[in-house]
Design a protein around this motif. Structure first.
Motif, PDB file in Angstrom:
ATOM      1  N   LEU A 120      59.301  68.689 -89.275  1.00 17.99           N
ATOM      2  CA  LEU A 120      58.480  68.971 -88.090  1.00 17.99           C
ATOM      3  C   LEU A 120      59.171  68.501 -86.812  1.00 17.99           C
ATOM      4  CD1 LEU A 120      55.782  70.076 -87.051  1.00 17.99           C
ATOM      5  CD2 LEU A 120      54.821  67.793 -87.384  1.00 17.99           C
ATOM      6  N   VAL A 121      59.794  67.323 -86.878  1.00 15.83           N
ATOM      7  CA  VAL A 121      60.516  66.811 -85.708  1.00 15.83           C
ATOM      8  C   VAL A 121      61.694  67.693 -85.367  1.00 15.83           C
ATOM      9  CG1 VAL A 121      61.917  64.896 -84.875  1.00 15.83           C
ATOM     10  CG2 VAL A 121      59.748  64.436 -86.014  1.00 15.83           C
ATOM     11  N   SER A 122      62.430  68.158 -86.383  1.00 16.30           N
ATOM     12  CA  SER A 122      63.586  69.025 -86.128  1.00 16.30           C
ATOM     13  C   SER A 122      63.144  70.337 -85.505  1.00 16.30           C
ATOM     14  CB  SER A 122      64.344  69.274 -87.434  1.00 16.30           C
ATOM     15  OG  SER A 122      63.480  69.918 -88.388  1.00 16.30           O
ATOM     16  N   GLU A 123      62.006  70.863 -85.993  1.00 15.19           N
ATOM     17  CA  GLU A 123      61.498  72.100 -85.388  1.00 15.19           C
ATOM     18  C   GLU A 123      61.134  71.886 -83.916  1.00 15.19           C
ATOM     19  OE1 GLU A 123      58.234  73.305 -87.736  1.00 15.19           O
ATOM     20  OE2 GLU A 123      59.418  73.893 -89.490  1.00 15.19           O
ATOM     21  N   LYS A 124      60.476  70.777 -83.644  1.00 12.31           N
ATOM     22  CA  LYS A 124      60.086  70.511 -82.253  1.00 12.31           C
ATOM     23  C   LYS A 124      61.301  70.268 -81.381  1.00 12.31           C
ATOM     24  CE  LYS A 124      55.728  70.862 -83.078  1.00 12.31           C
ATOM     25  NZ  LYS A 124      54.959  72.012 -82.523  1.00 12.31           N
ATOM     26  N   LYS A 125      62.346  69.608 -81.929  1.00 12.29           N
ATOM     27  CA  LYS A 125      63.557  69.365 -81.150  1.00 12.29           C
ATOM     28  C   LYS A 125      64.266  70.665 -80.824  1.00 12.29           C
ATOM     29  CE  LYS A 125      64.702  64.627 -82.461  1.00 12.29           C
ATOM     30  NZ  LYS A 125      65.698  63.741 -83.127  1.00 12.29           N
ATOM     31  N   SER A 126      64.325  71.564 -81.842  1.00  9.10           N
ATOM     32  CA  SER A 126      64.954  72.854 -81.578  1.00  9.10           C
ATOM     33  C   SER A 126      64.162  73.637 -80.532  1.00  9.10           C
ATOM     34  CB  SER A 126      65.056  73.655 -82.890  1.00  9.10           C
ATOM     35  OG  SER A 126      63.746  73.882 -83.424  1.00  9.10           O
ATOM     36  N   ALA A 127      62.814  73.520 -80.588  1.00  3.72           N
ATOM     37  CA  ALA A 127      61.998  74.227 -79.594  1.00  3.72           C
ATOM     38  C   ALA A 127      62.175  73.633 -78.197  1.00  3.72           C
ATOM     39  CB  ALA A 127      60.520  74.172 -80.008  1.00  3.72           C
ATOM     40  N   LEU A 128      62.440  72.337 -78.130  1.00  5.13           N
ATOM     41  CA  LEU A 128      62.582  71.662 -76.838  1.00  5.13           C
ATOM     42  C   LEU A 128      64.018  71.630 -76.327  1.00  5.13           C
ATOM     43  CD1 LEU A 128      60.221  68.598 -77.308  1.00  5.13           C
ATOM     44  CD2 LEU A 128      59.894  70.514 -75.771  1.00  5.13           C
ATOM     45  N   ALA A 129      64.956  72.192 -77.060  1.00  6.05           N
ATOM     46  CA  ALA A 129      66.367  72.113 -76.647  1.00  6.05           C
ATOM     47  C   ALA A 129      66.577  72.766 -75.283  1.00  6.05           C
ATOM     48  CB  ALA A 129      67.252  72.768 -77.704  1.00  6.05           C
ATOM     49  N   SER A 130      66.002  73.981 -75.119  1.00  5.35           N
ATOM     50  CA  SER A 130      66.166  74.677 -73.840  1.00  5.35           C
ATOM     51  C   SER A 130      65.491  73.909 -72.699  1.00  5.35           C
ATOM     52  CB  SER A 130      65.595  76.093 -73.952  1.00  5.35           C
ATOM     53  OG  SER A 130      64.207  76.034 -74.279  1.00  5.35           O
ATOM     54  N   VAL A 131      64.326  73.383 -73.003  1.00  4.51           N
ATOM     55  CA  VAL A 131      63.598  72.632 -71.965  1.00  4.51           C
ATOM     56  C   VAL A 131      64.374  71.383 -71.556  1.00  4.51           C
ATOM     57  CG1 VAL A 131      61.460  71.425 -71.440  1.00  4.51           C
ATOM     58  CG2 VAL A 131      61.402  73.522 -72.814  1.00  4.51           C
ATOM     59  N   ILE A 132      64.973  70.702 -72.540  1.00  8.43           N
ATOM     60  CA  ILE A 132      65.758  69.500 -72.239  1.00  8.43           C
ATOM     61  C   ILE A 132      66.990  69.839 -71.420  1.00  8.43           C
ATOM     62  CG2 ILE A 132      67.139  67.667 -73.312  1.00  8.43           C
ATOM     63  CD1 ILE A 132      65.113  67.698 -75.620  1.00  8.43           C
ATOM     64  N   LYS A 133      67.572  71.002 -71.710  1.00  9.33           N
ATOM     65  CA  LYS A 133      68.740  71.435 -70.945  1.00  9.33           C
ATOM     66  C   LYS A 133      68.366  71.660 -69.486  1.00  9.33           C
ATOM     67  CE  LYS A 133      72.459  74.884 -71.048  1.00  9.33           C
ATOM     68  NZ  LYS A 133      72.979  76.084 -71.738  1.00  9.33           N
ATOM     69  N   GLU A 134      67.246  72.342 -69.264  1.00 13.99           N
ATOM     70  CA  GLU A 134      66.776  72.563 -67.889  1.00 13.99           C
ATOM     71  C   GLU A 134      66.437  71.224 -67.210  1.00 13.99           C
ATOM     72  OE1 GLU A 134      63.523  75.190 -68.075  1.00 13.99           O
ATOM     73  OE2 GLU A 134      64.691  76.943 -68.740  1.00 13.99           O
ATOM     74  N   LEU A 135      65.867  70.325 -67.993  1.00 13.10           N
ATOM     75  CA  LEU A 135      65.516  69.020 -67.438  1.00 13.10           C
ATOM     76  C   LEU A 135      66.759  68.252 -67.006  1.00 13.10           C
ATOM     77  CD1 LEU A 135      63.265  67.010 -66.850  1.00 13.10           C
ATOM     78  CD2 LEU A 135      63.505  66.153 -69.179  1.00 13.10           C
ATOM     79  N   ARG A 136      67.830  68.352 -67.752  1.00 12.28           N
ATOM     80  CA  ARG A 136      69.075  67.689 -67.362  1.00 12.28           C
ATOM     81  C   ARG A 136      69.605  68.238 -66.048  1.00 12.28           C
ATOM     82  NH1 ARG A 136      72.167  67.574 -73.257  1.00 12.28           N
ATOM     83  NH2 ARG A 136      70.876  65.896 -74.174  1.00 12.28           N
ATOM     84  N   GLN A 137      69.540  69.583 -65.919  1.00 16.21           N
ATOM     85  CA  GLN A 137      69.985  70.178 -64.653  1.00 16.21           C
ATOM     86  C   GLN A 137      69.134  69.691 -63.483  1.00 16.21           C
ATOM     87  OE1 GLN A 137      69.855  74.385 -65.288  1.00 16.21           O
ATOM     88  NE2 GLN A 137      71.573  74.422 -66.758  1.00 16.21           N
ATOM     89  N   LEU A 138      67.830  69.630 -63.732  1.00 19.40           N
ATOM     90  CA  LEU A 138      66.936  69.154 -62.676  1.00 19.40           C
ATOM     91  C   LEU A 138      67.221  67.691 -62.326  1.00 19.40           C
ATOM     92  CD1 LEU A 138      63.576  70.778 -63.797  1.00 19.40           C
ATOM     93  CD2 LEU A 138      64.970  71.419 -61.835  1.00 19.40           C
ATOM     94  N   ARG A 139      67.534  66.897 -63.314  1.00 15.84           N
ATOM     95  CA  ARG A 139      67.871  65.497 -63.058  1.00 15.84           C
ATOM     96  C   ARG A 139      69.133  65.367 -62.233  1.00 15.84           C
ATOM     97  NH1 ARG A 139      66.636  62.485 -68.877  1.00 15.84           N
ATOM     98  NH2 ARG A 139      64.338  62.463 -68.654  1.00 15.84           N
ATOM     99  N   GLN A 140      70.138  66.206 -62.545  1.00 23.94           N
ATOM    100  CA  GLN A 140      71.379  66.179 -61.772  1.00 23.94           C
ATOM    101  C   GLN A 140      71.113  66.561 -60.319  1.00 23.94           C
ATOM    102  OE1 GLN A 140      74.408  68.649 -63.439  1.00 23.94           O
ATOM    103  NE2 GLN A 140      75.997  68.040 -61.965  1.00 23.94           N
ATOM    104  N   LYS A 141      70.287  67.613 -60.155  1.00 24.87           N
ATOM    105  CA  LYS A 141      69.931  68.027 -58.795  1.00 24.87           C
ATOM    106  C   LYS A 141      69.149  66.925 -58.073  1.00 24.87           C
ATOM    107  CE  LYS A 141      67.828  71.860 -56.301  1.00 24.87           C
ATOM    108  NZ  LYS A 141      67.089  73.145 -56.425  1.00 24.87           N
ATOM    109  N   TYR A 142      68.295  66.250 -58.817  1.00 22.44           N
ATOM    110  CA  TYR A 142      67.521  65.144 -58.235  1.00 22.44           C
ATOM    111  C   TYR A 142      68.437  64.012 -57.765  1.00 22.44           C
ATOM    112  CZ  TYR A 142      64.652  60.943 -58.180  1.00 22.44           C
ATOM    113  OH  TYR A 142      64.057  59.764 -57.839  1.00 22.44           O
ATOM    114  N   GLN A 143      69.464  63.709 -58.554  1.00 29.01           N
ATOM    115  CA  GLN A 143      70.418  62.673 -58.148  1.00 29.01           C
ATOM    116  C   GLN A 143      71.162  63.073 -56.882  1.00 29.01           C
ATOM    117  OE1 GLN A 143      72.897  61.984 -61.537  1.00 29.01           O
ATOM    118  NE2 GLN A 143      71.295  60.924 -62.725  1.00 29.01           N
ATOM    119  N   GLU A 144      71.546  64.353 -56.795  1.00 33.32           N
ATOM    120  CA  GLU A 144      72.250  64.811 -55.591  1.00 33.32           C
ATOM    121  C   GLU A 144      71.340  64.693 -54.363  1.00 33.32           C
ATOM    122  OE1 GLU A 144      73.441  68.740 -56.477  1.00 33.32           O
ATOM    123  OE2 GLU A 144      75.029  68.159 -57.896  1.00 33.32           O
TER     124      GLU A 144
END
Length: 593
Positions: free
Chosen positions: A413-437
């Motif tokens: 169940l955790v692996s399924e949720k992680k795979s589902a959240l992979a794209s969201v986490i990727k977008e979140l990383r970009q947003l964090r980088q933009k936030y730092q800038e």
């Protein structure tokens, strides 16, 4: 006006001023002396005003007095023009201005002392809003306002204590009543001792009672320790909850509010559990007391054989029942309070659930706007899975196969949720980088703003100092102008009077000349000289006739003594037996035997 002056003079002659004025000396005071009297009265109200005005500039004196009169809320009668006249009169020491101020101050000295004392602590220092943006200044200002409110509360309590003080008679009455009650208790204890000594096995009974008292004291001590431990555990839980909240707010800024409400709900549930435990403990304590009472009854029945209550024993039994009834009522009240609190906690839980649903809807709307719809639901699922995992870890009695199977399910169940959240986490990383800038850019802009604000602030402070200096110079020049203007007016009045006097003196008109002050003084002088001449002549006549008059007065006194002697002789003759004959010849009395 005369009543006003009389009141001022009487007040100044009393304590603490002791001026010893009369109407003439008080009315003849110079302006500087009158200002010094006003300054002394203000110093009695506020000791900071104790100043010798000869060592102070006139404008400083006026500014100091006006400031204190403003604090004391003195309002001179009239409009704005009269206010300027009031300030001008205060500078030059004008009597029509000073007298009403003295009358107002001396009428309410005690009230004004209290107002001046409170003004030292309750006049709020206004801080510009731009300075309040600094956290240190804002915290200091907030602490200053809190201390001011605390002072108000303490002063009100002090005033209430002064009003509600006990009198000496009431305290003595209470002491006498307590002494009488003490004597009655001593007599009652002695009576009970005598009755106990007549009973069988009274030493054993006293020993049992002493042990019971010791055990009760020990029980109370243990209960107190238990309560202290509970309070420490609760304090530790509160600190833990606060640390958890801070950590959640620091790690999850998006779900900070939601986590806070969840934490509050968990705290409320813990409180409910604690109250339920207290209720259970109260029930257990009540049951233990009932068992102890039954044991004591059985022991008493075995000791005496029968249980018959008579006289004082029955009264003691009734008193015990009353005490137990009181305890029962207290416990019943505690249970009712717990039930009421339980209902309140239930209502709070419902409100928190409702608020949670509203926040959940707002969060979903924000996620849809940000393009990360389903993030909160996925996060909740992860939390639910983690909670389920913790519950599974705590469960006992499960076999190892069931545990391993559950772990596999959880991992899948955790692996399924992680795979589902992979794209969201990727977008979140970009947003964090933009936030730092953006944060870095904001810091640069803020540093530029701070440097610019510091330069402007320095320029502003210089301009404020220059404006303050120019204002002070303006006030000094204005005060000097008013003083000079008043002196010129006084000199003009004196010059006008001198001119009128000269005109009247050199005038050929006799009526106009009589109006002159010199003529009036000459006339008064002549009248006084004539009066003195008449008095001297009268004195001369009295001196010349003084000797004969004194001689005539002596003769009259001698004649009075002679007549009194004759009267006494006549009365004595009438009272005694006649032993001779009195013959009057040539105005003399002769006694012939």
């Amino acid at each position: 006006m005369s009543d006003q002056i009389k009141f001022i003079m009487d007040s100044l002659n009393k304590e603490p001023f002791r001026k010893n004025y009369n109407l003439i000396t008080f009315d003849s005071l110079e302006p500087m002396q009158l200002l010094q009297v006003l300054s002394d009265v203000l110093a009695e109200i506020d000791p900071k005003q104790l100043v010798d005005i000869r060592e102070e500039m006139p404008e400083q004196t006026a500014k100091r007095m006006l400031s204190l009169l403003g604090i004391l809320k003195y309002k001179p009668s009239g409009n704005a023009t009269d206010m300027s006249t009031f300030r001008q009169g205060l500078v030059i020491g004008s009597k029509p201005v000073i007298y009403p101020v003295l009358h107002w101050l001396l009428q309410r000295t005690n009230e004004l002392k209290k107002r001046a004392y409170l003004a030292r602590f309750l006049i709020k220092l206004e801080v510009p809003s731009e300075f309040l943006q600094d956290e240190t200044v804002a915290d200091t200002n907030k602490q200053y306002e809190e201390l001011m409110e605390a002072f108000k509360t303490l002063h009100k309590e002090y005033e209430q204590l002064k009003i509600s003080g006990f009198s000496t008679a009431e305290i003595r009455k209470d002491i006498s009543a307590m002494e009488e009650e003490k004597d009655q208790l001593i007599k009652r204890v002695e009576h009970l001792k005598k009755r106990v000594e007549t009973a069988q096995n009274h030493q054993w009974m006293l020993k049992i009672a002493r042990q019971l008292r010791v055990e009760k004291e020990r029980e109370e001590y243990l209960a107190q320790q238990k309560q202290e431990q509970k309070n420490q555990i609760n304090e530790i839980n509160t600190e833990i909850n606060q640390l958890i909240e801070k950590k959640m707010m620091r790690n999850e800024p998006i779900e900070g509010k939601l986590s806070l409400y969840r934490q509050q709900a968990s705290i409320i549930s813990r409180k409910k559990e604690a109250k339920a435990e207290e209720l259970q403990e109260a029930k257990e304590k009540l049951a233990s007391l009932e068992r102890e009472a039954s044991v004591k009854r059985n022991q008493t029945r075995e000791f005496d054989g029968t249980e018959v209550l008579k006289g004082d024993e029955f009264k003691r039994y009734v008193n015990k029942l009353r005490s137990k009834s009181t305890v029962f009522k207290k416990k019943h009240q505690i249970i009712a309070e717990l039930k009421a609190e339980f209902g309140l906690l239930q209502r709070t839980e419902e409100l928190l659930k409702q608020r949670h649903e509203n926040i959940q809807q707002q969060l979903q709307t924000m996620e849809e706007k940000k393009g990360i719809s389903g993030y909160s639901y996925t996060q909740e699922e992860l939390e639910r899975v983690s909670a389920l995992k913790s519950e599974v870890d705590e469960m006992k009695g499960r076999t190892l196969d069931d545990m391993s199977e559950m772990v596999k399910k959880l991992y899948s169940l955790v692996s399924e949720k992680k795979s589902a959240l992979a794209s969201v986490i990727k977008e979140l990383r970009q947003l964090r980088q933009k936030y730092q800038e953006l944060t870095q850019e904001c810091d640069e802009k803020k540093s530029q703003y701070d440097s610019c604000a510091a330069g402007l602030e320095s320029n502003r402070s210089k301009l404020e100092q220059e404006v303050r200096r120019l204002r002070e110079e303006c006030l000094q020049e204005e005060s000097r102008y008013h003083y000079t203007n008043c002196m010129i007016k006084n000199l003009e009045v004196q010059l006008r009077r001198a001119t009128d006097e000269m005109k009247a003196y050199i005038s050929s008109d006799q009526q106009e000349k009589r109006k002159a002050i010199r003529e009036q003084y000459t006339k008064n002088t002549a009248e006084q000289e004539n009066l003195g001449k008449k008095l001297r002549e009268k004195q001369k006549v009295i001196r010349e006739s003084h000797g004969p008059n004194m001689k005539q007065a002596k003769m009259w006194r001698d004649l009075e003594q002679l007549m009194e002697c004759k009267k006494q002789c006549f009365l004595k003759q009438q009272s005694q037996t006649s032993i001779g004959q009195v013959i009057q010849e040539g105005g003399e009395d002769r006694l012939i035997l």
